[in-house]
Write a protein that holds these residues in place. Structure first.
Motif, PDB file in Angstrom:
ATOM      1  N   HIS A   1      10.065  15.779   7.693  1.00  0.00           N
ATOM      2  CA  HIS A   1       9.598  17.167   7.635  1.00  0.00           C
ATOM      3  C   HIS A   1       8.912  17.513   6.309  1.00  0.00           C
ATOM      4  N   LEU A   2       8.845  16.574   5.394  1.00  0.00           N
ATOM      5  CA  LEU A   2       8.260  16.865   4.085  1.00  0.00           C
ATOM      6  C   LEU A   2       6.795  17.278   4.210  1.00  0.00           C
ATOM      7  N   GLU A   3       6.475  18.423   3.614  1.00  0.00           N
ATOM      8  CA  GLU A   3       5.107  18.914   3.560  1.00  0.00           C
ATOM      9  C   GLU A   3       4.533  18.848   2.146  1.00  0.00           C
TER      10      GLU A   3
ATOM     11  N   GLU B   1       7.247   4.560 -11.941  1.00  0.00           N
ATOM     12  CA  GLU B   1       6.431   3.360 -12.061  1.00  0.00           C
ATOM     13  C   GLU B   1       6.408   2.609 -10.743  1.00  0.00           C
ATOM     14  N   GLY B   2       5.675   1.489 -10.779  1.00  0.00           N
ATOM     15  CA  GLY B   2       5.584   0.667  -9.579  1.00  0.00           C
ATOM     16  C   GLY B   2       4.510   1.142  -8.630  1.00  0.00           C
ATOM     17  N   PRO B   3       4.317   0.433  -7.540  1.00  0.00           N
ATOM     18  CA  PRO B   3       3.279   0.797  -6.572  1.00  0.00           C
ATOM     19  C   PRO B   3       3.698   1.957  -5.683  1.00  0.00           C
ATOM     20  N   LEU B   4       2.723   2.515  -4.995  1.00  0.00           N
ATOM     21  CA  LEU B   4       3.004   3.558  -4.009  1.00  0.00           C
ATOM     22  C   LEU B   4       3.569   2.912  -2.750  1.00  0.00           C
ATOM     23  N   PRO B   5       4.736   3.341  -2.298  1.00  0.00           N
ATOM     24  CA  PRO B   5       5.308   2.722  -1.087  1.00  0.00           C
ATOM     25  C   PRO B   5       4.520   3.109   0.161  1.00  0.00           C
ATOM     26  N   LYS B   6       4.336   2.158   1.048  1.00  0.00           N
ATOM     27  CA  LYS B   6       3.621   2.421   2.295  1.00  0.00           C
ATOM     28  C   LYS B   6       4.399   3.371   3.206  1.00  0.00           C
ATOM     29  N   GLU B   7       5.689   3.522   2.933  1.00  0.00           N
ATOM     30  CA  GLU B   7       6.495   4.427   3.757  1.00  0.00           C
ATOM     31  C   GLU B   7       6.037   5.878   3.636  1.00  0.00           C
ATOM     32  N   LEU B   8       5.286   6.199   2.580  1.00  0.00           N
ATOM     33  CA  LEU B   8       4.738   7.548   2.476  1.00  0.00           C
ATOM     34  C   LEU B   8       3.806   7.868   3.640  1.00  0.00           C
ATOM     35  N   CYS B   9       3.230   6.826   4.228  1.00  0.00           N
ATOM     36  CA  CYS B   9       2.301   7.030   5.339  1.00  0.00           C
ATOM     37  C   CYS B   9       3.015   7.442   6.624  1.00  0.00           C
ATOM     38  N   GLN B  10       4.339   7.442   6.616  1.00  0.00           N
ATOM     39  CA  GLN B  10       5.098   7.895   7.789  1.00  0.00           C
ATOM     40  C   GLN B  10       5.307   9.404   7.800  1.00  0.00           C
ATOM     41  N   LEU B  11       4.903  10.072   6.728  1.00  0.00           N
ATOM     42  CA  LEU B  11       5.115  11.520   6.605  1.00  0.00           C
ATOM     43  C   LEU B  11       3.939  12.251   7.252  1.00  0.00           C
ATOM     44  N   ASN B  12       4.011  12.432   8.539  1.00  0.00           N
ATOM     45  CA  ASN B  12       2.902  13.023   9.283  1.00  0.00           C
ATOM     46  C   ASN B  12       2.693  14.498   8.964  1.00  0.00           C
ATOM     47  N   SER B  13       3.694  15.151   8.369  1.00  0.00           N
ATOM     48  CA  SER B  13       3.578  16.574   8.032  1.00  0.00           C
ATOM     49  C   SER B  13       3.115  16.798   6.604  1.00  0.00           C
ATOM     50  N   LEU B  14       2.897  15.727   5.856  1.00  0.00           N
ATOM     51  CA  LEU B  14       2.587  15.850   4.436  1.00  0.00           C
ATOM     52  C   LEU B  14       1.238  16.537   4.216  1.00  0.00           C
ATOM     53  N   MET B  15       1.243  17.586   3.376  1.00  0.00           N
ATOM     54  CA  MET B  15       0.020  18.307   3.039  1.00  0.00           C
ATOM     55  C   MET B  15      -0.351  18.179   1.564  1.00  0.00           C
ATOM     56  N   ILE B  16       0.647  18.107   0.682  1.00  0.00           N
ATOM     57  CA  ILE B  16       0.400  17.968  -0.756  1.00  0.00           C
ATOM     58  C   ILE B  16       1.196  16.777  -1.274  1.00  0.00           C
ATOM     59  N   LEU B  17       0.510  15.875  -1.977  1.00  0.00           N
ATOM     60  CA  LEU B  17       1.164  14.762  -2.656  1.00  0.00           C
ATOM     61  C   LEU B  17       0.641  14.731  -4.083  1.00  0.00           C
ATOM     62  N   ASP B  18       1.519  15.002  -5.030  1.00  0.00           N
ATOM     63  CA  ASP B  18       1.143  15.030  -6.449  1.00  0.00           C
ATOM     64  C   ASP B  18       2.044  14.082  -7.222  1.00  0.00           C
ATOM     65  N   LEU B  19       1.481  12.941  -7.605  1.00  0.00           N
ATOM     66  CA  LEU B  19       2.186  11.943  -8.405  1.00  0.00           C
ATOM     67  C   LEU B  19       1.440  11.676  -9.704  1.00  0.00           C
ATOM     68  N   SER B  20       0.661  12.623 -10.149  1.00  0.00           N
ATOM     69  CA  SER B  20      -0.152  12.444 -11.347  1.00  0.00           C
ATOM     70  C   SER B  20       0.713  12.351 -12.600  1.00  0.00           C
ATOM     71  N   MET B  21       0.118  11.789 -13.649  1.00  0.00           N
ATOM     72  CA  MET B  21       0.765  11.658 -14.965  1.00  0.00           C
ATOM     73  C   MET B  21       2.079  10.894 -14.889  1.00  0.00           C
ATOM     74  N   ASN B  22       2.018   9.714 -14.301  1.00  0.00           N
ATOM     75  CA  ASN B  22       3.151   8.797 -14.265  1.00  0.00           C
ATOM     76  C   ASN B  22       2.665   7.416 -14.698  1.00  0.00           C
ATOM     77  N   ASP B  23       3.346   6.399 -14.298  1.00  0.00           N
ATOM     78  CA  ASP B  23       2.964   5.030 -14.657  1.00  0.00           C
ATOM     79  C   ASP B  23       2.831   4.194 -13.386  1.00  0.00           C
ATOM     80  N   ILE B  24       2.281   4.805 -12.358  1.00  0.00           N
ATOM     81  CA  ILE B  24       2.141   4.147 -11.060  1.00  0.00           C
ATOM     82  C   ILE B  24       0.988   3.144 -11.129  1.00  0.00           C
TER      83      ILE B  24
END
Length: 527
Positions: A150-152, A162-185
């Motif tokens: 249900h995450l939007e 840190e580390g890579p972006l997990p592909k599991e984020l692509c399962q969030l069909n309701s996602l509208m905003i994703l902000d991971l700026s200013m990290n060490d990704i």
């Protein structure tokens, strides 16, 4: 008031700790004491006596200490929890996983550290908004995020993730905003983002690598904002960029992108802000850059509708966007984004002439084309930019005159055409142009007029008054000039003889030969 269910006392000047008598409000469902100066440790507050509480907002106060475990165990009906902008430290309590009804959790702008507890995935199945930004959280982005269907809104900017972006984020069909700026990704962004309905994607100021063409966002027709600036992305700007029909804000500055500007950029009719600065782009600026979103009257309200819809979701989150204008990097947040517009193509290798069609973008507030290899003249159509505040064309190869029509722009506060090949007279020093100093025009050797210390009128020799005395002075002057000539000639002659030994020996030999010849001439001709 034992039957009181809602209490809103936010945005006042209340001070001191929370009074214990608040525990008597056993029927309370919503408590908002945000934006005050309340201090103390919330762990001393008897939360167990408020079992009916659904909304708790204590944000923007001066609370400190650790977040009490009782919040997760004693408030089972809690739907929204906002304790942001305080001085909480320690880790995120694992007891938060017990709040099965929780839909919004905002812990941003504190001093929290440690990792993101897995207990959130074990109980917070209804979570729609998660804001953990501006803390000191470490570790990798959990793969179990994919189970929170249900995450939007996910906001975890300015941490130490840190580390890579997990592909599991692509399962969030309701996602509208994703902000991971200013990290060490690190790593690359998942290509599966194209299957989502994201409206805003913030991944700036990380260590993302790879070619931008390999990250496919082609199916995100809902994408309004794409910020991948300050990373290590390479390659060309892909042609699929033109398929993002709703894109209003494209921020790709400070990467290692190369190649020409694709003509598919001209398909982005809703574009309001584009930043491609600090890259290795070359070639001409497409003349078809005529974005409807930057027209004063012709633009539609697609972006405004999408942003309005976005920020009217039950749990509002205003995401910021960095953009440089007036030589300063500003942060634009929330609804203010729809009022900001600009083009920044500075610090590249662009060449050719500046398209006159840029003058049709009448809603533009800032235009930066500096530090390129642009040639030709400054388009007179720039006088149509009636709302522009910052215009920087410095460090190029522009020539010709500065259009006098530019003085009709009354909103301009920063203007620079320094270090080009411009010629002629500077614009008349009236209205806004009366405020621009020499630094706005320096580095143009054929430019004249104020505020430069170079007049546009040639200096004429002073007129001499007629008279006899004038003639005498001219004669005396000629005599003085001839004396100076003779003296200079003799001194130079002597210096040459003294300095050059070859000429000195030759001169002495010639003098000796002349003396001998003269001697025998006299002997032979005397009686």
């Amino acid at each position: 008031m034992v039957h009181l269910q809602e209490l809103y006392i936010g945005y006042n000047d209340l001070q001191g700790p929370l009074p214990p008598c608040l525990a008597n409000l056993t029927s309370l469902k919503q408590l908002d004491i945000s934006s005050n100066q309340i201090t103390g440790n919330i762990s001393s507050f008897p939360l167990k006596d408020l079992p009916s509480l659904k909304v708790l907002d204590i944000s923007n106060n001066h609370f400190q200490g650790q977040i009490p475990m009782e919040i997760g165990t004693k408030l089972p009906k809690l739907i929204s929890l906002n304790i942001s902008r305080n001085f909480f430290n320690g880790s995120i309590p694992s007891s938060f996983g017990n709040m099965t009804s929780l839909q919004s959790l905002d812990l941003s702008n504190n001093n929290l550290f440690g990792g993101i507890p897995k207990h959130l995935a074990m109980g917070c199945f209804s979570l729609e908004l998660l804001d953990l930004s501006n803390n000191n959280l470490k570790g990798k982005i959990p793969r179990w995020f994919g189970s929170l269907s249900h995450l939007e809104v996910i906001v975890m900017a300015n941490n130490k993730l840190e580390g890579p972006l997990p592909k599991e984020l692509c399962q969030l069909n309701s996602l509208m905003i994703l902000d991971l700026s200013m990290n060490d990704i690190s790593g690359s962004s998942p290509s599966c983002f194209g299957d989502l309905n994201i409206i805003q994607l913030h991944l700036s100021r990380n260590r993302l690598q790879g070619r931008l063409e390999d990250a496919s966002y082609i199916n995100i027709s809902s994408l309004v904002l794409l910020d991948l600036s300050f990373n290590h992305l390479e390659g060309n700007i892909p042609s699929w960029i033109g398929e993002l029909s709703s894109l209003g804000y494209l921020i790709l500055g400070n990467n290692s992108l190369e190649g020409k500007l694709p003509t598919q950029l001209c398909n982005l009719r809703e574009l309001r802000m584009i930043d491609l600065s600090q890259n290795n782009l070359y070639g001409k600026i497409p003349s078809c850059l005529d974005f409807t979103g930057l027209h004063e009257e012709n633009g539609n309200d697609t972006n405004e509708y999408i942003i309005s819809y976005l920020y009217n979701i039950p749990f509002r989150s205003e995401e910021s966007l960095q953009f440089t204008t007036k030589s300063i990097s500003y942060s634009y947040k929330g609804r203010i984004l729809k009022f900001m517009s600009g083009i920044d193509l500075s610090c590249n290798k662009l060449s050719g002439e500046i398209p006159h069609t840029i003058g049709n973008l009448t809603r533009i507030l800032t235009l930066n084309l500096s530090h390129n290899n642009l040639a030709g003249s400054i388009p007179t159509t720039f006088s149509n930019l009636k709302q522009i505040e910052s215009l920087d064309l410095s460090y190029n190869n522009l020539n010709g005159k500065i259009p006098s029509e530019l003085v009709e722009i009354y909103t301009l506060s920063v203007f620079s055409v320094a270090y080009n090949n411009l010629s002629g007279k500077t614009p008349e020093r009236i209205k806004q142009f009366a405020t621009f100093e020499e630094s706005s025009y320096e580095g143009n050797p054929f430019l004249c007029g104020q505020p430069l210390n170079k007049s546009c009128n040639p200096v004429e020799p002073p007129l001499l008054t007629p008279g006899d005395s004038t003639d005498n002075k001219e004669d005396d002057g000629d005599f003085v000039y001839m004396d100076i000539f003779y003296i200079t000639f003799v001194v130079t002659y002597i210096v040459v003889l003294l300095v050059n030994p070859y000429w000195r020996r030759a001169w002495f030999y010639l003098v000796e030969k002349l003396m001998v010849s003269c001697y025998y001439f006299v002997i032979d001709h005397l009686p």
